[in-house]
Design an enzyme around this catalytic site. Sequence first.
Site, PDB file in Angstrom:
ATOM      1  CB  CYS A 123      -0.943   0.008   1.193  1.00  0.00           C
ATOM      2  SG  CYS A 123      -2.029  -1.422   1.210  1.00  0.00           S
ATOM      3  CG  HIS A 145      -3.134   3.411   2.113  1.00  0.00           C
ATOM      4  ND1 HIS A 145      -3.609   3.037   0.876  1.00  0.00           N
ATOM      5  CD2 HIS A 145      -3.231   2.317   2.911  1.00  0.00           C
ATOM      6  CE1 HIS A 145      -3.972   1.768   0.927  1.00  0.00           C
ATOM      7  NE2 HIS A 145      -3.755   1.302   2.152  1.00  0.00           N
ATOM      8  CG  ASN A 187      -6.680  -1.114   1.184  1.00  0.00           C
ATOM      9  OD1 ASN A 187      -5.971  -0.605   0.318  1.00  0.00           O
ATOM     10  ND2 ASN A 187      -6.188  -1.642   2.290  1.00  0.00           N
TER      11      ASN A 187
HETATM   12  O1  UT7 Z   1      -3.829  -1.351   3.574  1.00  0.00           O
HETATM   13  C1  UT7 Z   1      -2.937  -1.468   4.640  1.00  0.00           C
HETATM   14  C2  UT7 Z   1      -3.119  -2.685   5.425  1.00  0.00           C
HETATM   15  N1  UT7 Z   1      -4.414  -2.942   5.977  1.00  0.00           N
HETATM   16  C3  UT7 Z   1      -4.951  -2.179   6.959  1.00  0.00           C
HETATM   17  O2  UT7 Z   1      -4.515  -1.125   7.285  1.00  0.00           O
HETATM   18  C4  UT7 Z   1      -6.153  -2.764   7.689  1.00  0.00           C
HETATM   19  C5  UT7 Z   1      -6.073  -2.428   9.142  1.00  0.00           C
HETATM   20  N2  UT7 Z   1      -7.124  -3.054   9.950  1.00  0.00           N
HETATM   21  C6  UT7 Z   1      -8.425  -2.720   9.849  1.00  0.00           C
HETATM   22  O3  UT7 Z   1      -8.808  -1.876   9.065  1.00  0.00           O
HETATM   23  C7  UT7 Z   1      -9.391  -3.382  10.815  1.00  0.00           C
HETATM   24  O4  UT7 Z   1      -8.683  -4.086  11.794  1.00  0.00           O
HETATM   25  C8  UT7 Z   1     -10.393  -4.348  10.100  1.00  0.00           C
HETATM   26  C9  UT7 Z   1     -11.400  -3.548   9.302  1.00  0.00           C
HETATM   27  C10 UT7 Z   1      -9.634  -5.316   9.207  1.00  0.00           C
HETATM   28  C11 UT7 Z   1     -11.177  -5.164  11.139  1.00  0.00           C
HETATM   29  O5  UT7 Z   1     -11.818  -4.304  12.065  1.00  0.00           O
HETATM   30  P1  UT7 Z   1     -11.706  -4.565  13.637  1.00  0.00           P
HETATM   31  O6  UT7 Z   1     -12.543  -3.568  14.304  1.00  0.00           O
HETATM   32  O7  UT7 Z   1     -10.242  -4.584  13.976  1.00  0.00           O
HETATM   33  O8  UT7 Z   1     -12.368  -5.990  13.794  1.00  0.00           O
HETATM   34  P2  UT7 Z   1     -11.732  -7.365  14.331  1.00  0.00           P
HETATM   35  O9  UT7 Z   1     -10.807  -7.941  13.329  1.00  0.00           O
HETATM   36  O10 UT7 Z   1     -11.220  -7.165  15.723  1.00  0.00           O
HETATM   37  O11 UT7 Z   1     -13.045  -8.272  14.394  1.00  0.00           O
HETATM   38  C12 UT7 Z   1     -14.128  -7.937  15.266  1.00  0.00           C
HETATM   39  C13 UT7 Z   1     -15.256  -8.937  15.031  1.00  0.00           C
HETATM   40  C14 UT7 Z   1     -14.789 -10.374  15.058  1.00  0.00           C
HETATM   41  O12 UT7 Z   1     -15.805 -11.156  15.687  1.00  0.00           O
HETATM   42  P3  UT7 Z   1     -15.665 -11.591  17.234  1.00  0.00           P
HETATM   43  O13 UT7 Z   1     -14.402 -12.413  17.309  1.00  0.00           O
HETATM   44  O14 UT7 Z   1     -15.588 -10.319  18.019  1.00  0.00           O
HETATM   45  O15 UT7 Z   1     -16.917 -12.379  17.464  1.00  0.00           O
HETATM   46  C15 UT7 Z   1     -14.722 -10.765  13.608  1.00  0.00           C
HETATM   47  O16 UT7 Z   1     -14.901 -12.148  13.381  1.00  0.00           O
HETATM   48  O17 UT7 Z   1     -15.835  -8.733  13.734  1.00  0.00           O
HETATM   49  C16 UT7 Z   1     -15.874  -9.985  13.030  1.00  0.00           C
HETATM   50  N3  UT7 Z   1     -15.749  -9.706  11.605  1.00  0.00           N
HETATM   51  C17 UT7 Z   1     -16.808  -9.450  10.802  1.00  0.00           C
HETATM   52  N4  UT7 Z   1     -18.123  -9.394  11.050  1.00  0.00           N
HETATM   53  C18 UT7 Z   1     -18.937  -9.105  10.016  1.00  0.00           C
HETATM   54  C19 UT7 Z   1     -14.623  -9.645  10.867  1.00  0.00           C
HETATM   55  N5  UT7 Z   1     -14.924  -9.347   9.584  1.00  0.00           N
HETATM   56  C20 UT7 Z   1     -16.279  -9.229   9.526  1.00  0.00           C
HETATM   57  C21 UT7 Z   1     -17.164  -8.927   8.487  1.00  0.00           C
HETATM   58  N6  UT7 Z   1     -18.491  -8.874   8.777  1.00  0.00           N
HETATM   59  N7  UT7 Z   1     -16.770  -8.684   7.225  1.00  0.00           N
END
Ligand code: UT7
Length: 329
Positions: free
Chosen positions: A114, A256, A286
């Site tokens: 990225c 980004h 993204n």
């Molecule tokens: O481009 C450069 C590199 N990438 C980034 O910069 C991405 C950086 N990270 C992020 O943007 C965020 O961490 C994400 C958007 C990827 C995820 O958001 P989060 O608030 O950190 O969520 P999480 O991974 O902690 O997941 C929270 C919950 C989980 O469920 P439990 O374990 O709390 O029951 C996940 O399983 O959300 C669940 N989850 C979803 N639920 C519905 C994960 N993906 C989804 C989804 N729909 N698509």
Amino acid sequence: MNMNFILRGLGRYAPERVLSNADLEKIVDTSDEWITTRTGIQRRHVVADGENASDMAAEAARMALANADMDVSELTHIVCATFTPDSVIPSCACRIQEKLGIKGQMCIDVSAACSGFLYALQTARGYLLLEPDAKVLVVSTEVISRRINWEDRTTCVLFGDASGAAIMTAGEESDRPRVLDVMLEADGTLGDLLTVNGGGSAYAYKKDEPVGNEFFVQMEGREIFKHAVRNMVGISERLLERNGLAKSEVDVLLPHQANYRIIDAVGRKFDIPEEKVFSNIHEYGNTSAASVPLALSEAWDTGFIKPGNLVLIPTFGGGFTWGAGLIRF
Ligand code: UT7
């Protein structure tokens, strides 16, 4: 460095096909509400069958050339940032050259996920120092939809396909944007937190063997989030300090586009009001290396960036790689 690095033109391209959050609700266990509140993404563009990274890049390049008022035959170098090239060999830059219908230019791919556009821009500045008459096409292009496991809701909702391009020259033109400075850093010890391993020589496939999960984007989202905010803020502060500029002198923050919450957190740390922070993540998701030039081209064309504005561009991506750029429009 006394040389002026001019952005002669900007261009962008996104495929016609759009996948909304509602469309994704039918594919994986997710919801528009989750995607919108956690990321700010509402739609993403996805390539058509037969459409490749080099096709999109050539479209963005043609727009940048028209914007620069330049003929394609004037180009001397093609620097392409991508982690989703059409093929390992030839490079995506060579494919783009072929599609632009030209020959002879130096062509090279840059791999910095990225942060790819800033890495490519800095590479172009190096070429311009060596060859001040060079006219460099810097283009970022990504077909991430073909490197996503569409059964994995933690990644498939986040990414989209697109290209963005810039033409860089050295010169005196005062009415064109100038790249003032770029700072780049990386930490390979954290590389395993965001990977696309398949296709690499350490993950060789045997003939007729199906590909595994390693073929697709895999990441530790929450960990990356923390590193992204910390490093984008840190390097931006160091870049401003190196240029004798205060945070209050930044007219537009154009980070980004990975997650609106990251963009918002960086803006808050810089005390930059929301109306000065550019984001188009709702429309494209993204798009990795393509996100910065796509955003720059759109922000300039729509008048979000105005003549004279100082634009600060922080990036963060796999590797980990991160960087910051300063452009005076
Ligand atoms: O481009 C450069 C590199 N990438 C980034 O910069 C991405 C950086 N990270 C992020 O943007 C965020 O961490 C994400 C958007 C990827 C995820 O958001 P989060 O608030 O950190 O969520 P999480 O991974 O902690 O997941 C929270 C919950 C989980 O469920 P439990 O374990 O709390 O029951 C996940 O399983 O959300 C669940 N989850 C979803 N639920 C519905 C994960 N993906 C989804 C989804 N729909 N698509």
